[in-house]
Design a protein around this motif. Structure first.
Motif, mmCIF file in Angstrom:
data_model
loop_
_atom_site.group_PDB
_atom_site.id
_atom_site.type_symbol
_atom_site.label_atom_id
_atom_site.label_comp_id
_atom_site.label_asym_id
_atom_site.label_seq_id
_atom_site.Cartn_x
_atom_site.Cartn_y
_atom_site.Cartn_z
ATOM 1 N N MET A 1 0.846 -1.187 0.000
ATOM 2 C CA MET A 1 0.000 0.000 0.000
ATOM 3 C C MET A 1 0.887 1.245 0.000
ATOM 4 N N ASP A 2 0.589 2.192 -0.894
ATOM 5 C CA ASP A 2 1.288 3.475 -0.897
ATOM 6 C C ASP A 2 0.681 4.353 0.184
ATOM 7 N N LEU A 3 1.418 4.538 1.272
ATOM 8 C CA LEU A 3 0.854 5.152 2.469
ATOM 9 C C LEU A 3 0.918 6.663 2.472
ATOM 10 N N LYS A 4 1.889 7.276 1.776
ATOM 11 C CA LYS A 4 2.027 8.722 1.878
ATOM 12 C C LYS A 4 2.639 9.286 0.617
ATOM 13 N N SER A 5 2.431 10.582 0.430
ATOM 14 C CA SER A 5 2.977 11.298 -0.719
ATOM 15 C C SER A 5 3.439 12.666 -0.253
ATOM 16 N N GLY A 6 4.411 13.237 -0.967
ATOM 17 C CA GLY A 6 4.849 14.588 -0.673
ATOM 18 C C GLY A 6 6.175 14.621 0.057
ATOM 19 N N SER A 7 6.502 15.768 0.605
ATOM 20 C CA SER A 7 7.749 15.962 1.348
ATOM 21 C C SER A 7 7.436 15.887 2.837
ATOM 22 N N LEU A 8 8.144 15.022 3.531
ATOM 23 C CA LEU A 8 7.812 14.673 4.916
ATOM 24 C C LEU A 8 8.770 15.357 5.888
ATOM 25 N N LEU A 9 8.228 16.140 6.791
ATOM 26 C CA LEU A 9 9.020 16.928 7.721
ATOM 27 C C LEU A 9 10.032 16.101 8.489
ATOM 28 N N TRP A 10 9.553 15.058 9.184
ATOM 29 C CA TRP A 10 10.438 14.330 10.103
ATOM 30 C C TRP A 10 11.572 13.625 9.354
ATOM 31 N N VAL A 11 11.235 13.029 8.225
ATOM 32 C CA VAL A 11 12.239 12.277 7.465
ATOM 33 C C VAL A 11 13.295 13.208 6.889
ATOM 34 N N GLU A 12 12.856 14.357 6.386
ATOM 35 C CA GLU A 12 13.781 15.241 5.677
ATOM 36 C C GLU A 12 14.588 16.133 6.614
ATOM 37 N N THR A 13 14.199 16.212 7.885
ATOM 38 C CA THR A 13 14.970 17.034 8.825
ATOM 39 C C THR A 13 15.786 16.191 9.792
ATOM 40 N N PHE A 14 15.752 14.855 9.648
ATOM 41 C CA PHE A 14 16.593 13.983 10.465
ATOM 42 C C PHE A 14 17.374 13.059 9.555
ATOM 43 N N LYS A 15 18.656 13.205 9.550
ATOM 44 C CA LYS A 15 19.523 12.362 8.738
ATOM 45 C C LYS A 15 20.393 11.540 9.685
ATOM 46 N N GLY A 16 19.974 10.352 9.938
ATOM 47 C CA GLY A 16 20.716 9.498 10.858
ATOM 48 C C GLY A 16 19.886 8.289 11.198
ATOM 49 N N GLY A 17 20.255 7.617 12.244
ATOM 50 C CA GLY A 17 19.539 6.417 12.631
ATOM 51 C C GLY A 17 20.241 5.175 12.123
ATOM 52 N N LYS A 18 20.209 4.164 12.930
ATOM 53 C CA LYS A 18 20.881 2.913 12.589
ATOM 54 C C LYS A 18 20.123 2.169 11.502
#
Length: 414
Positions: A1-18
């Motif tokens: 299922m395609d759950l979302k579209s567009g530019s996502l705040l949390w993903v694009e402002t956090f670059k990291g995570g294991k």
């Protein structure tokens, strides 16, 4: 299922995570949690703390499903008012539901302190205003119900609102004890913390088949590997409807924007969470980096193509709504805007527990505007289902519950 579209705040402002590997061998464990979003993070944490050998798998990377589009408002109030919950399921169960959501805020705060990544948990008050004069009787009745049962709420008349905000509304409930969070970094940080406690985590691992025998469940994942376990927990959010459609579940589409950072918040008392009585409703919050998130404009479920074609018009409508509330923000721009699948239920309660076709599986359908609170409820219930065989609050959230009364109130018909 395609759950979302567009530019996502949390993903694009956090670059990291294991990052985690995919499953590349046959595995065994006590419990498999399918879904690496905020629900899977909280549930797997409870299972690990209970001493269960737990594996978490996700077909995407951690947090990249609906969690990445979650706007992170944490409230004890729900889309369905306490008054309506009591009317549908009785005083005791309706009240218990609200109490568990209130307890959930403190649980998320405690979990935020465990995270290896700062999830920006901040306590906030909430304002729920009457969208029209016609909504005042409903709002006043809800205030009296909340006050009667000990919730920390005040009633604001129109002049009270005008003194503290840059807009005027006919009345509002002002609640204390709510919060905001970055759901994406919370999920990443909590899963990382619990991997250090023994949780086994696998990304890019899609479950393609499910088979239950007496005493065991076997999951087949892409690559022809199996995971054998005593129990399975499906924390797959709205995609669970592709596995088994539930009549009580409703899939919709919702939209949100995040503005550029602003230097101040004119006419916004204590940067509280804001929402309203209209259905569908608008809601707004601020972020740790001084942006404003405003969302709503819900529609019936639409496909990815139509959702993407709607993004710019929805962005502009949400900006107009924000400027109508806060005229001092004239000229503000949206840095991020997105649309996503959103789920709710016909009766306003999440659906948590087993289903007849899957006797050794538990489903966390945390559908509704207060989904993160429902995750804390699901984690407690499912842990006790597995460890103790039952939980006293399970009937409230059962797939087989039925209303005690047939009368409907304003927000049930909305």
């Amino acid at each position: 299922m395609d759950l979302k579209s567009g530019s996502l705040l949390w993903v694009e402002t956090f670059k990291g995570g294991k990052r985690y590997s995919r499953v590349t061998a046959n595995l065994t464990c006590d419990v498999v949690v399918v879904g690496g979003g905020i629900s899977g993070a909280i549930i797997s944490r409870e299972l690990v703390e209970a001493g269960l050998d737990t594996i978490l798998v996700d077909k995407r990377e951690i947090g990249q499903g609906s969690t990445s589009a979650n706007t992170g408002l944490l409230q004890f109030s729900n889309d369905k008012s306490l008054t309506s919950c009591m009317a549908t399921y009785g005083e005791q169960e309706g009240l218990r539901y609200y109490q568990m959501c209130l307890e959930g805020i403190n649980k998320v705060q405690a979990l935020a302190e465990e995270c290896t990544v700062d999830p920006d948990f901040i306590k906030r008050d909430s304002l729920c205003f009457a969208s029209s004069v016609q909504d005042l009787p409903f709002l006043q009745a809800e205030y009296k119900t909340l006050k009667k049962y000990g919730f920390r709420v005040d009633y604001l008349e129109q002049q009270d609102i005008e003194r503290s905000f840059s807009f005027s509304k006919p009345g509002a409930i002002y609640a204390k004890g709510d919060a905001e969070i970055n759901p994406f970094t919370f999920t990443i940080g909590l899963i990382d913390a619990n991997e250090k406690k023994g949780l086994r985590v696998f990304e890019n691992t899609e479950v393609v088949d499910h088979h239950e025998d007496e005493g065991e469940v076997t999951l087949l994942v892409k690559g022809d590997f199996t995971i054998r376990s005593k129990f399975v927990v499906y924390a797959t959010g709205y995609e669970a409807q592709q596995m088994k459609r539930n009549k009580n579940a409703v899939l919709e589409t919702s939209f949100a924007i995040a503005t550029e950072p602003v230097s101040h918040f004119p006419g916004w008392k204590d940067r509280c969470l804001i929402w309203e009585t209209a259905r569908p409703y608008l809601y707004a919050r601020t972020t740790a980096d001084n942006r404003i998130v405003i969302g709503g404009l819900d529609e019936t479920f639409i496909g990815k193509g139509q959702r993407e074609r709607s993004l710019q018009s929805k962005r502009d409508q949400l900006l107009d709504s924000l400027r109508a509330l806060f005229p001092g923000l004239e000229g503000i721009r949206a840095d991020y805007y997105w649309g996503a699948v959103f789920g709710s239920t016909h009766d306003g309660f999440p659906i948590i527990g087993p289903q007849p076709e899957f006797p050794r599986s538990f489903f966390a359908l945390n559908y509704g505007g207060n989904g993160t609170m429902y995750c804390t409820i699901a984690a407690e219930l499912i842990r006790d289902f597995i460890v103790k065989g039952s939980h006293p609050d399970a009937p409230i959230f059962s797939f087989f519950r039925s209303p005690k009364k047939s009368n409907k109130t304003k927000d049930e018909n909305a």
